[in-house]
Design a protein around this motif. Structure first.
Motif, PDB file in Angstrom:
ATOM      1  N   LYS A 199      44.172  84.689 -16.541  1.00 26.41           N
ATOM      2  CA  LYS A 199      43.812  83.680 -15.544  1.00 26.41           C
ATOM      3  C   LYS A 199      45.005  83.367 -14.651  1.00 26.41           C
ATOM      4  O   LYS A 199      44.870  83.252 -13.439  1.00 26.41           O
ATOM      5  CB  LYS A 199      43.318  82.400 -16.223  1.00 26.41           C
ATOM      6  CG  LYS A 199      41.909  82.505 -16.703  1.00 26.41           C
ATOM      7  CD  LYS A 199      41.374  81.167 -17.120  1.00 26.41           C
ATOM      8  CE  LYS A 199      39.927  81.367 -17.528  1.00 26.41           C
ATOM      9  NZ  LYS A 199      39.258  80.139 -17.852  1.00 26.41           N
ATOM     10  N   ALA A 203      49.049  74.323 -13.931  1.00 19.25           N
ATOM     11  CA  ALA A 203      47.780  73.834 -13.384  1.00 19.25           C
ATOM     12  C   ALA A 203      48.000  73.180 -12.025  1.00 19.25           C
ATOM     13  O   ALA A 203      47.231  73.427 -11.086  1.00 19.25           O
ATOM     14  CB  ALA A 203      47.124  72.864 -14.358  1.00 19.25           C
ATOM     15  N   VAL A 243      44.495  74.141 -10.199  1.00 22.41           N
ATOM     16  CA  VAL A 243      43.340  74.220 -11.094  1.00 22.41           C
ATOM     17  C   VAL A 243      43.516  73.160 -12.179  1.00 22.41           C
ATOM     18  O   VAL A 243      44.573  72.566 -12.318  1.00 22.41           O
ATOM     19  CB  VAL A 243      43.184  75.615 -11.758  1.00 22.41           C
ATOM     20  CG1 VAL A 243      42.894  76.681 -10.717  1.00 22.41           C
ATOM     21  CG2 VAL A 243      44.407  75.985 -12.574  1.00 22.41           C
ATOM     22  N   SER A 244      42.489  72.952 -12.960  1.00 22.22           N
ATOM     23  CA  SER A 244      42.597  72.000 -14.059  1.00 22.22           C
ATOM     24  C   SER A 244      43.187  72.693 -15.286  1.00 22.22           C
ATOM     25  O   SER A 244      43.094  73.918 -15.434  1.00 22.22           O
ATOM     26  CB  SER A 244      41.218  71.429 -14.400  1.00 22.22           C
ATOM     27  OG  SER A 244      40.400  72.431 -14.964  1.00 22.22           O
ATOM     28  N   ASP A 251      41.919  72.312 -18.129  1.00 23.44           N
ATOM     29  CA  ASP A 251      40.721  72.790 -18.833  1.00 23.44           C
ATOM     30  C   ASP A 251      40.335  74.191 -18.373  1.00 23.44           C
ATOM     31  O   ASP A 251      39.905  75.014 -19.175  1.00 23.44           O
ATOM     32  CB  ASP A 251      39.542  71.839 -18.618  1.00 23.44           C
ATOM     33  CG  ASP A 251      39.623  70.602 -19.485  1.00 23.44           C
ATOM     34  OD1 ASP A 251      40.408  70.610 -20.455  1.00 23.44           O
ATOM     35  OD2 ASP A 251      38.895  69.632 -19.208  1.00 23.44           O
ATOM     36  N   TYR A 252      40.475  74.454 -17.084  1.00 22.24           N
ATOM     37  CA  TYR A 252      40.168  75.802 -16.594  1.00 22.24           C
ATOM     38  C   TYR A 252      41.115  76.829 -17.213  1.00 22.24           C
ATOM     39  O   TYR A 252      40.680  77.873 -17.687  1.00 22.24           O
ATOM     40  CB  TYR A 252      40.243  75.854 -15.066  1.00 22.24           C
ATOM     41  CG  TYR A 252      40.016  77.245 -14.534  1.00 22.24           C
ATOM     42  CD1 TYR A 252      38.743  77.797 -14.529  1.00 22.24           C
ATOM     43  CD2 TYR A 252      41.071  78.017 -14.064  1.00 22.24           C
ATOM     44  CE1 TYR A 252      38.521  79.089 -14.066  1.00 22.24           C
ATOM     45  CE2 TYR A 252      40.857  79.301 -13.597  1.00 22.24           C
ATOM     46  CZ  TYR A 252      39.583  79.828 -13.603  1.00 22.24           C
ATOM     47  OH  TYR A 252      39.377  81.114 -13.157  1.00 22.24           O
ATOM     48  N   ASP A 274      40.294  77.600 -20.728  1.00 23.39           N
ATOM     49  CA  ASP A 274      38.953  78.172 -20.885  1.00 23.39           C
ATOM     50  C   ASP A 274      37.943  77.162 -21.428  1.00 23.39           C
ATOM     51  O   ASP A 274      36.988  77.530 -22.104  1.00 23.39           O
ATOM     52  CB  ASP A 274      39.002  79.417 -21.776  1.00 23.39           C
ATOM     53  CG  ASP A 274      38.100  80.521 -21.248  1.00 23.39           C
ATOM     54  OD1 ASP A 274      37.637  80.422 -20.098  1.00 23.39           O
ATOM     55  OD2 ASP A 274      37.851  81.480 -21.991  1.00 23.39           O
ATOM     56  N   THR A 306      36.385  75.200 -19.283  1.00 24.05           N
ATOM     57  CA  THR A 306      35.415  75.180 -18.200  1.00 24.05           C
ATOM     58  C   THR A 306      35.585  76.470 -17.410  1.00 24.05           C
ATOM     59  O   THR A 306      36.670  77.030 -17.366  1.00 24.05           O
ATOM     60  CB  THR A 306      35.587  73.953 -17.282  1.00 24.05           C
ATOM     61  OG1 THR A 306      34.614  74.007 -16.242  1.00 24.05           O
ATOM     62  CG2 THR A 306      36.968  73.894 -16.654  1.00 24.05           C
ATOM     63  N   ASP A 307      34.518  76.938 -16.796  1.00 24.27           N
ATOM     64  CA  ASP A 307      34.636  78.175 -16.018  1.00 24.27           C
ATOM     65  C   ASP A 307      34.717  77.895 -14.526  1.00 24.27           C
ATOM     66  O   ASP A 307      34.598  78.785 -13.709  1.00 24.27           O
ATOM     67  CB  ASP A 307      33.484  79.131 -16.328  1.00 24.27           C
ATOM     68  CG  ASP A 307      32.122  78.539 -16.029  1.00 24.27           C
ATOM     69  OD1 ASP A 307      32.057  77.361 -15.628  1.00 24.27           O
ATOM     70  OD2 ASP A 307      31.122  79.247 -16.202  1.00 24.27           O
ATOM     71  N   THR A 308      34.941  76.652 -14.170  1.00 23.64           N
ATOM     72  CA  THR A 308      35.027  76.275 -12.765  1.00 23.64           C
ATOM     73  C   THR A 308      36.471  76.003 -12.389  1.00 23.64           C
ATOM     74  O   THR A 308      37.088  75.101 -12.928  1.00 23.64           O
ATOM     75  CB  THR A 308      34.189  75.006 -12.496  1.00 23.64           C
ATOM     76  OG1 THR A 308      32.870  75.217 -12.967  1.00 23.64           O
ATOM     77  CG2 THR A 308      34.162  74.679 -11.027  1.00 23.64           C
ATOM     78  N   SER A 309      36.984  76.821 -11.489  1.00 19.59           N
ATOM     79  CA  SER A 309      38.326  76.566 -10.982  1.00 19.59           C
ATOM     80  C   SER A 309      38.202  75.826  -9.658  1.00 19.59           C
ATOM     81  O   SER A 309      37.149  75.806  -9.034  1.00 19.59           O
ATOM     82  CB  SER A 309      39.102  77.864 -10.782  1.00 19.59           C
ATOM     83  OG  SER A 309      38.737  78.490  -9.595  1.00 19.59           O
TER      84      SER A 309
END
Length: 120
Positions: free
Chosen positions: A6, A51, A56-57, A59-60, A63, A65-68
């Protein structure tokens, strides 16, 4: 996707080298290399710095969340496309699919001027 992949993907989207990213997050490039290859886990402060720099977060990256969050370039492109496809542009709107790359570049420059002047 693992965290190293990522980070690589987000870094490459921005056109940054590994060294550039390492400098932006105040890490040694060899440490960044080991993080990207998943040979070294991230410390909490490094995760936060990455991040923030990559917009991005955490959390992204982890993994969860799958939303960047889109990159500034992706945001600009989306805004430009919305502007270019605005029906009030009448003739340009109708002719846009037939436009040459040169004409699209002129439209992009006009959009950037309007955006920079706060008119959009």
């Amino acid at each position: 996707m693992d965290i190293g992949k990522k980070i690589i993907s987000l870094r490459e989207k921005r056109g940054w080298t590994q060294k550039e990213l390492a400098n932006r997050v105040n890490l040694n490039v060899s440490v960044m290399n080991r993080i990207e290859s998943n040979e070294r886990p991230l410390k909490d402060n490094e995760l936060l710095n990455l991040a923030n720099v990559l917009d991005v977060s955490t959390d992204y990256l982890l993994d969860r969340t799958d939303t960047s969050i889109p990159t500034p370039e992706e945001k600009d492109e989306a805004e430009f496309l919305a502007f270019a496809n605005n029906p009030t542009l009448q003739k340009w709107y109708k002719e846009l699919p037939k436009s040459k790359e040169e004409d699209l570049e002129k439209l992009r420059k006009m959009w950037e001027i309007l955006k920079d002047n706060g008119e959009l």
